[in-house]
Every structure is written in C-alpha cells, then in structure tokens.
Design a protein around this motif. Structure first.
Motif, PDB file in Angstrom:
ATOM      1  N   GLN A 180      42.913  31.782  62.222  1.00 49.81           N
ATOM      2  CA  GLN A 180      41.596  32.320  62.551  1.00 49.81           C
ATOM      3  C   GLN A 180      40.690  32.274  61.326  1.00 49.81           C
ATOM      4  O   GLN A 180      41.163  32.274  60.188  1.00 49.81           O
ATOM      5  CB  GLN A 180      41.725  33.779  63.039  1.00 49.81           C
ATOM      6  N   ASP A 181      39.389  32.225  61.568  1.00 51.42           N
ATOM      7  CA  ASP A 181      38.430  32.223  60.462  1.00 51.42           C
ATOM      8  C   ASP A 181      38.554  33.506  59.656  1.00 51.42           C
ATOM      9  O   ASP A 181      38.829  34.593  60.199  1.00 51.42           O
ATOM     10  CB  ASP A 181      37.005  32.097  61.001  1.00 51.42           C
ATOM     11  N   GLN A 182      38.343  33.380  58.361  1.00 48.33           N
ATOM     12  CA  GLN A 182      38.383  34.539  57.474  1.00 48.33           C
ATOM     13  C   GLN A 182      36.962  34.823  56.981  1.00 48.33           C
ATOM     14  O   GLN A 182      36.410  34.075  56.169  1.00 48.33           O
ATOM     15  CB  GLN A 182      39.315  34.259  56.289  1.00 48.33           C
ATOM     16  N   PRO A 183      36.335  35.915  57.444  1.00 47.52           N
ATOM     17  CA  PRO A 183      34.931  36.181  57.089  1.00 47.52           C
ATOM     18  C   PRO A 183      34.751  36.845  55.729  1.00 47.52           C
ATOM     19  O   PRO A 183      33.616  36.953  55.248  1.00 47.52           O
ATOM     20  CB  PRO A 183      34.466  37.123  58.209  1.00 47.52           C
ATOM     21  N   PHE A 184      35.824  37.269  55.078  1.00 52.23           N
ATOM     22  CA  PHE A 184      35.683  38.017  53.827  1.00 52.23           C
ATOM     23  C   PHE A 184      34.990  37.173  52.762  1.00 52.23           C
ATOM     24  O   PHE A 184      35.276  35.975  52.605  1.00 52.23           O
ATOM     25  CB  PHE A 184      37.059  38.464  53.320  1.00 52.23           C
ATOM     26  N   ARG A 185      34.085  37.820  52.009  1.00 51.83           N
ATOM     27  CA  ARG A 185      33.456  37.200  50.857  1.00 51.83           C
ATOM     28  C   ARG A 185      33.499  38.204  49.703  1.00 51.83           C
ATOM     29  O   ARG A 185      33.366  39.417  49.912  1.00 51.83           O
ATOM     30  CB  ARG A 185      32.000  36.803  51.144  1.00 51.83           C
ATOM     31  N   VAL A 186      33.656  37.706  48.508  1.00 53.44           N
ATOM     32  CA  VAL A 186      33.697  38.573  47.336  1.00 53.44           C
ATOM     33  C   VAL A 186      32.285  39.006  46.986  1.00 53.44           C
ATOM     34  O   VAL A 186      31.406  38.164  46.764  1.00 53.44           O
ATOM     35  CB  VAL A 186      34.344  37.845  46.141  1.00 53.44           C
ATOM     36  N   THR A 187      32.067  40.328  46.938  1.00 56.24           N
ATOM     37  CA  THR A 187      30.737  40.851  46.615  1.00 56.24           C
ATOM     38  C   THR A 187      30.754  41.718  45.364  1.00 56.24           C
ATOM     39  O   THR A 187      29.688  42.058  44.842  1.00 56.24           O
ATOM     40  CB  THR A 187      30.187  41.683  47.789  1.00 56.24           C
ATOM     41  N   ARG A 188      31.906  42.071  44.871  1.00 56.21           N
ATOM     42  CA  ARG A 188      31.991  42.937  43.699  1.00 56.21           C
ATOM     43  C   ARG A 188      31.565  42.186  42.443  1.00 56.21           C
ATOM     44  O   ARG A 188      31.678  40.961  42.351  1.00 56.21           O
ATOM     45  CB  ARG A 188      33.412  43.478  43.529  1.00 56.21           C
ATOM     46  N   ALA A 189      31.063  42.932  41.478  1.00 53.72           N
ATOM     47  CA  ALA A 189      30.680  42.347  40.193  1.00 53.72           C
ATOM     48  C   ALA A 189      31.928  42.157  39.337  1.00 53.72           C
ATOM     49  O   ALA A 189      32.849  42.981  39.352  1.00 53.72           O
ATOM     50  CB  ALA A 189      29.684  43.248  39.483  1.00 53.72           C
ATOM     51  N   PHE A 190      31.961  41.050  38.595  1.00 54.69           N
ATOM     52  CA  PHE A 190      33.102  40.758  37.739  1.00 54.69           C
ATOM     53  C   PHE A 190      32.856  41.272  36.329  1.00 54.69           C
ATOM     54  O   PHE A 190      31.731  41.203  35.816  1.00 54.69           O
ATOM     55  CB  PHE A 190      33.356  39.246  37.671  1.00 54.69           C
ATOM     56  N   ASP A 191      33.892  41.758  35.711  1.00 56.33           N
ATOM     57  CA  ASP A 191      33.825  42.138  34.311  1.00 56.33           C
ATOM     58  C   ASP A 191      34.625  41.111  33.514  1.00 56.33           C
ATOM     59  O   ASP A 191      35.846  41.190  33.407  1.00 56.33           O
ATOM     60  CB  ASP A 191      34.399  43.546  34.103  1.00 56.33           C
ATOM     61  N   TRP A 192      33.919  40.092  32.986  1.00 50.92           N
ATOM     62  CA  TRP A 192      34.588  39.035  32.232  1.00 50.92           C
ATOM     63  C   TRP A 192      34.702  39.372  30.745  1.00 50.92           C
ATOM     64  O   TRP A 192      35.192  38.553  29.968  1.00 50.92           O
ATOM     65  CB  TRP A 192      33.822  37.719  32.355  1.00 50.92           C
ATOM     66  N   SER A 193      34.247  40.547  30.335  1.00 48.08           N
ATOM     67  CA  SER A 193      34.287  40.881  28.906  1.00 48.08           C
ATOM     68  C   SER A 193      35.733  40.884  28.412  1.00 48.08           C
ATOM     69  O   SER A 193      36.657  41.314  29.105  1.00 48.08           O
ATOM     70  CB  SER A 193      33.641  42.240  28.663  1.00 48.08           C
ATOM     71  N   MET A 194      35.922  40.372  27.190  1.00 52.08           N
ATOM     72  CA  MET A 194      37.263  40.190  26.658  1.00 52.08           C
ATOM     73  C   MET A 194      37.638  41.333  25.720  1.00 52.08           C
ATOM     74  O   MET A 194      36.825  41.791  24.909  1.00 52.08           O
ATOM     75  CB  MET A 194      37.349  38.868  25.901  1.00 52.08           C
ATOM     76  N   ASP A 195      38.872  41.762  25.829  1.00 47.87           N
ATOM     77  CA  ASP A 195      39.424  42.708  24.867  1.00 47.87           C
ATOM     78  C   ASP A 195      39.423  42.036  23.496  1.00 47.87           C
ATOM     79  O   ASP A 195      39.969  40.943  23.334  1.00 47.87           O
ATOM     80  CB  ASP A 195      40.854  43.064  25.284  1.00 47.87           C
ATOM     81  N   PRO A 196      38.805  42.647  22.491  1.00 45.98           N
ATOM     82  CA  PRO A 196      38.732  41.979  21.182  1.00 45.98           C
ATOM     83  C   PRO A 196      40.068  41.919  20.445  1.00 45.98           C
ATOM     84  O   PRO A 196      40.178  41.210  19.443  1.00 45.98           O
ATOM     85  CB  PRO A 196      37.721  42.837  20.416  1.00 45.98           C
ATOM     86  N   ILE A 197      41.061  42.633  20.928  1.00 48.58           N
ATOM     87  CA  ILE A 197      42.366  42.653  20.254  1.00 48.58           C
ATOM     88  C   ILE A 197      43.315  41.718  21.002  1.00 48.58           C
ATOM     89  O   ILE A 197      43.706  41.984  22.137  1.00 48.58           O
ATOM     90  CB  ILE A 197      42.950  44.070  20.213  1.00 48.58           C
ATOM     91  N   PRO A 198      43.691  40.600  20.404  1.00 46.36           N
ATOM     92  CA  PRO A 198      44.541  39.635  21.120  1.00 46.36           C
ATOM     93  C   PRO A 198      46.033  39.920  20.939  1.00 46.36           C
ATOM     94  O   PRO A 198      46.441  40.654  20.029  1.00 46.36           O
ATOM     95  CB  PRO A 198      44.174  38.315  20.442  1.00 46.36           C
TER      96      PRO A 198
END
Length: 711
Positions: free
Chosen positions: A399-417
């Motif tokens: 069946q068709d999947q109507p879900f779409r991602v609407t949340r905002a992404f947090d791509w900020s990186m942890d400065p400690i590797p």
C-alpha cells in the motif's frame, strides 16, 4: 614486464579482417594508446595477466598473485566498464566469495561480505577510508578493485576479519588520452564522464590524469540519484630513480527516496511476504542519504640500489554523511510493518603515514625478499548532537505510504570526536629455496589506542598485539603454486549502530585466526584458484534483554567459518571464454555463554551449532564472454549467480530464500568519423526475478546504455 595479451581480429581500411594474437605494449599506458588507434577495431577478448598480475599487498610488498599465499581477486577498469558496474555486488559478480546484500541504487548499509563475514576494511591507494555506515567509492576514478579474502591484520593492521576491499586509482598515462562517455540507466538516470591524461612536459617527466563525472535522474527503484565527482593524479620523475606522485578524489552524492532498509527481528510468521518491485510503495518521498567523500595521497618512490626500493606515503581521507534514511521492521506475511526514521550526521577523518623498504639479497643459495616498514594511522569520528531513531510511521508493503518527514534536523556536530591511534612496525621475509619452494615469515606489531573522552576515562582503552603470518609456497611449475598460510588479525571493535539499545558503544578489541591452504594455476588459457580455509572470530550478535524495545549488540562466544572455494576460467579460443565459481561455507556458533531458564536453571545456549546470521552455505557463479566472429568489434557477455538461503538471525528461525539472478550485456566498437566509439549495454536481473535480500528488497530488472568516444 606487463604480460597482457590481446586476442583480436583487426579491420584495416582496404584490407580484409585477419585474426591475430599480438603482445601488447609493456605498460597499461601503451594499452590505452592502442585502444585509441582509429584503424584498429578490437574483436576479441582481452586476457589480462591473471595470476601474473603484480599487486601491492600492504606489508607483504608487491608480489604477483601466483606468489601470494592468500586468495585475492582483482577486477580491472575494463571489466567494470564493460559490465557498467556501480556497486560492490556488481563488481565482484563472478566471485562467489565476495557478495553484497545491497543492490544497486541503494546505500550499502553494512551489506558487503567476504566468505560470509561482513567487510569493514576499505583502502584507497593503501589509505584507510571508513566506508561502512553506508556509501561506496566513485568508480570513475578507479583503475582496479581488489578483494583480499580473510584476515588482513599482518598486511594492513587492525581490521575486521572478513577481508579487505582495496581501490587503486587511475594514474597518468605515457601518451595523450582523452575519452568522453555519455550514458543512461533505467528508468531515467543520465551520467557523463570525461577521462583525460598524458604528459604535461615535453620530456615526459611530469604526467597527469583527470576524471570528471556526474550523474542525475531516477533509478529503476524510483530512487533519485544526484552525484558528481572530480579526481586528479600527478606523477613527476625527479630523477630516473626518484618519482613523486599525488592523487585526490572528491565526490558529493545524494540518494533520495530509496526503498526502506529492512529488519526482520520482529517477524511473526515462518514464511516471508511475497516480494514486490512496486518500489513506490516502499519508500518515503523526502527521505535521503547524503555523502561527501574526499581521499588524497602523496608519496615518493626511490630506487636507491639495485633491487631495493623505498616508499614514503602520506594519505588523508574523510567522509561526512547526513542520514534521513528510513527503516522498516516487517511483522508478518501480510506485509505489515512499523517504520523508523534515522536522522544523524557523522564525519570520519583519517591520516595515514607509512615508510616502507623492499628489496632482495642472497645468503648462499637462498634468496631473501625483505619488506620492512612503519606506519601511523590517526582517525577521528565526529557525531551529530542529535541521533534520532523513532517509530514514526506504519504501513503495509503493498500500500502507498503517505508519511513525510516534517521535523527539523539538528546536523550540528559534537566538537569532541572519538579518536583512535594505531602505530605499527612490520617485517616480512619471503625465503626462496631455489625456484620451487618459498617460505614467508612475517609479523606486524601494532599498538592501538582509543582515546578517552574528556571527563570519562573509562571510555578509552589501549591494546597491542603481534599479528604473525607464516606461509609455505610450492611451485612445481612457473605457472602453478600450492600454498598453506596462517595469519592473525586484531579487530579494534565496532561502533554500535543506532538500531541497538547500546547505540554508540565501542566494542572491545578481539583477535581472530585464519588457516588456509590453496592452489593457483595460470596455464594454456586456464586460470584456476582453489582454497580451503578456517576462520575463528569472536562472535558479535544481537541479544535481547528484559524491559527493552531494541536488542543489544554484544560480544559472546566464537564464530567459526570453514569453507572451500573454487574459481576458474577457460579461454576456449580467441573468441570464447567460460568461467565458473563456487564457495561452500560451513559456519557455526560456538562457546556461547550459558543462559538462565525461567525457573532459574542454567542451560547451554540454544544458539550453539547454529549458522551465524546472514551467512549462506552455498554461492555459485557462471559467466561467458564471446567475441562475435562475423561482426568485428562486437562482444557479448553474460553471467548468473546462485545465492543460497541465509538466516536473518543467529536463532535460525527465519531464512531469506535462495535465488538465481542472471545478467547479460554487449559491447560494440566502431569507427565513426575516424574516431573509435564503444557502445555498451547491459540488462541486470534479466528474467526479472523478484526476491528479498537480507536488508533490502531485491533489484528488479533494469538496464544501462552508454557511448564512449576515444579522441
């Protein structure tokens, strides 16, 4: 000397086509020049140097495959181009021991296997690149792809025992080279590629190679592909004995709306749902997986004495990826599933430096081939501040999947590797007792450190080990070798993925062992490799614990992989070549911890003796190449691969069914306007077999067409 031969018929204007066997020029550069000759059309099968091919085998140095006591498969650019391969699975389609569950047009998410074990070790011109967590390396900039089967601890240092995938990039040509290619892949993906090289100075001391490529459109599985890359290589002869080189490649890739990555751990029925290739129902339209990959290397080769060479190498590699990838956990035969969005960003960086000396000397009647060196690898891994894994949607496969991602992404990186350091000293001696017997003795001492995170001293650890190798090679004839070898490998431990309850945990280092005996033959048009092997590895498996909704990934017990592989080809005549291969695995789980029954009784683990997850006992391949005698420049090729059933988990309750997939293609070279043009076409999954992979729906029938002009 390059022992490459070209079996062909040539069409010269005004002269009847004749059959000839001609020895090609001493270098691949001259091969490229011959290919551009406007008065020659190749109408035969290119037979490369096979077991006499010289490869760089890490700490073992440069050796022919015939003199290497391990099983190695090398696929060159001609074969990759002819079959229009885009994935690891397609590159090694004719090697039954090398396999990927990830079909073309999808992210290779932990999918590649060698001898049933997952591959985590990738190298570009000996520089390590972390390609797991999804992603591949751009093939337009590659000359060869090599698969070293089994443990690579002695040759490359820390690494998973499954094997090593090593890419060799294109280098400058001695003569001017320019080709342009335009191609199309089903259902609407267009790609273009320019390959240029040659000398930059009149004396030929400075040479270059440039590759530029781009690709955009919709693939057979409805995924939207968008990528471009550029690579460059320079070589400069400082003196006749000292050469400098530098290489660099950069790719940006974004794959949108690819089909779900699939998990089976919550499946309730005994039989899988009916597979479907209605891909529009298997994706989220605004999902994506985006990758930026950079690799660069530079070095000096110095022939400082007769028979002696020194090499100094520095390399840098980085891979950054952004995941808005969708995962579906299938529950029943009706096709119901729950879906998770996996959002994170990740950056891996590695610095590599190595100094190596290789040479020969004699002690009486015994000849020694020595390789000695030291290396340093420093890696850093940065993770995003947010790792989002949530059950965001549900649906049904049909069946068709109507879900779409609407949340905002947090791509900020942890400065400690996360930081890892690896230091190594290695030494090997190949001892030649005359022309018929060789012994290899070597070892790599490795010091490994995972640096602790600030404020958390328990998050790091140190370990060191000596990874030895011993081998005996018998050569009853110059074209045949028999060998036995032993090698160990130290595995640094893997990063636990986000689908597990202990996500982000680093599993501790472990030692694996490998025993192998084999034979290699290259004679009279027959090429044969055979090997029997035994690999012992600490087991890593999913473990469910009370009160959690996700499994843990733990180290427990031992995984034993025993097997036999046989790969052969026969050049029947100048027009026909046949090939076949088979691997038979006998893997099992051993030495697992006891379990506690509901009444408190301590019982042996029910998993003992089971097949480890994802391993198939049988894989079989067959292939054919035919140069059409009546049509100069036309060659046909086809292959088929059988993949035996494989368990989805260590419990051996649910299996992915076996399947056989066939592919076919052609290449036609013609003179148009005084220029040679190569037309290439392929159809993958020729009979449109619908099947399940372990973590993906299978690859439906799809095709590709391209035209390459030799300027």
């Amino acid at each position: 000397m390059n022992n490459r031969y070209l079996i062909c018929s040539i069409a010269v204007p005004g002269v009847l086509a004749i059959a000839a066997t001609a020895k090609a020029a001493e270098t691949a550069d001259h091969d490229a020049t011959n290919e551009r000759r406007a008065d020659i059309i190749v109408n035969g099968l290119i037979v490369d140097e096979g077991q006499n091919k010289v490869t760089a085998n890490g700490a073992l140095g440069a050796k022919t495959l015939l003199d290497t006591p391990y099983s190695i498969t090398v696929v060159d650019r001609e074969d990759i181009s002819k079959r229009q391969a885009t994935s690891i699975g397609q590159i090694f389609i004719n090697d039954p021991a090398v396999f990927s569950y990830s079909p073309a047009g999808t992210t290779d998410w932990w999918g590649t296997q060698i001898r049933g074990l997952g591959v985590r070790n990738y190298y570009i011109d000996d520089v390590p690149l972390m390609l797991y967590w999804g992603g591949t390396y751009p093939l337009e900039s590659v000359e060869t792809v090599e698969a070293l089967k089994g443990l690579s601890g002695f040759m490359y240092g820390f690494g998973a025992p499954g094997g090593t995938i090593s890419y060799r990039t294109k280098r400058p040509t001695a003569d001017p080279l320019l080709t342009t290619e335009l191609g199309w892949r089903a259902t609407g993906d267009v790609y273009a590629h320019v390959d240029a090289g040659g000398p930059l100075t009149q004396d030929g001391r400075l040479g270059y190679r440039i590759n530029i490529a781009g690709e955009k459109g919709r693939l057979y599985n409805e995924a939207k592909n968008n990528r471009w890359l550029a690579s460059a290589a320079l070589e400069y002869a400082l003196t006749p004995d000292i050469k400098w080189y530098g290489t660099a490649a950069y790719e940006e890739s974004k794959l949108e709306a690819e089909p779900f990555q699939i998990y089976w751990y919550a499946y309730e029925d005994a039989k899988l749902p009916k597979p479907t290739t209605d891909y529009d129902k298997l994706n989220i339209d605004n999902s994506f997986y985006r990758v930026h990959t950079l690799s660069a290397a530079t070095g000096i080769d110095w022939g400082f004495a007769d028979g002696w060479n020194a090499k100094l190498t520095y390399g840098y590699a980085s891979k950054k990826h952004w995941s808005n990838k969708m995962f579906a956990t299938i529950h029943n035969q009706a096709g119901d599933y729950t879906g998770n969005a996996y959002n994170f960003a990740w950056l891996d960086r590695s610095h590599f430096a190595q100094a190596m000396v290789q040479g020969e000397f004699e002690t009486g009647p015994i000849r020694h081939a020595i390789v000695a060196g030291a290396s340093v690898i420093a890696t850093e891994s940065y993770r995003s501040n947010e790792f989002y894994w949530s059950e965001d949607f549900a649906g049904n496969l049909y069946q068709d999947q109507p879900f779409r991602v609407t949340r905002a992404f947090d791509w900020s990186m942890d400065p400690i590797p996360d930081k890892q350091r690896q230091y190594a000293l290695f030494l090997s001696d190949t001892i030649h007792f005359g022309d018929h017997v060789q012994a290899v003795v070597g070892g790599r001492q490795t010091w490994y450190r995972l640096l602790p995170l600030p404020g958390d001293p328990d998050s790091g650890y140190r370990t060191s080990t000596l990874s030895p190798t011993f081998a005996l090679i018998g050569k009853p004839a110059p074209w045949a070798s028999l060998y036995g070898s032993y090698v160990e490998s130290l595995e640094p431990g893997s990063q636990v993925g986000g689908e597990y309850a202990n996500a982000g945990e680093i599993l501790k280092a472990t030692v694996s062992k490998q025993f192998e005996v084999g034979a290699k033959v290259e004679h009279g048009g027959i090429r044969l490799t055979a090997a029997a092997f035994r690999i012992e590895r600490v087991n890593t498996a999913e473990r469910w614990e009370a009160g959690v909704s996700q499994p843990y990934l733990r180290q427990d017990g031992q995984t034993l992989y025993r097997g036999v592989e046989l790969i052969g080809s026969w050049q029947v005549d100048k027009q026909l070549k046949l090939g076949a291969g088979v691997i038979r695995l006998d893997p099992e789980l051993r030495k697992l911890s006891p379990v506690v029954d509901e009444d408190g009784s301590i019982l042996p683990s029910p998993l003992i003796g089971n097949i480890p997850a994802e391993a198939a006992k049988w894989q079989v391949t067959g292939n054919v190449e035919y140069a059409v005698a009546g049509v100069p420049g036309l060659s046909l090729h086809a292959n088929a691969r059988y993949f035996g059933r494989a368990p989805t988990g260590d419990e051996n309750i649910l299996y992915i069914p076996d399947r056989t997939i066939a592919n076919a293609g052609f290449q036609y070279e013609a003179l148009i306007g005084g220029r040679k043009v190569a037309f290439t076409g392929n159809v993958n999954n020729l009979f449109n077999k619908k099947y399940w992979g372990l973590g993906n729906i299978g690859e439906g029938m799809n095709g590709a067409l391209s035209a390459r002009i030799y300027w």
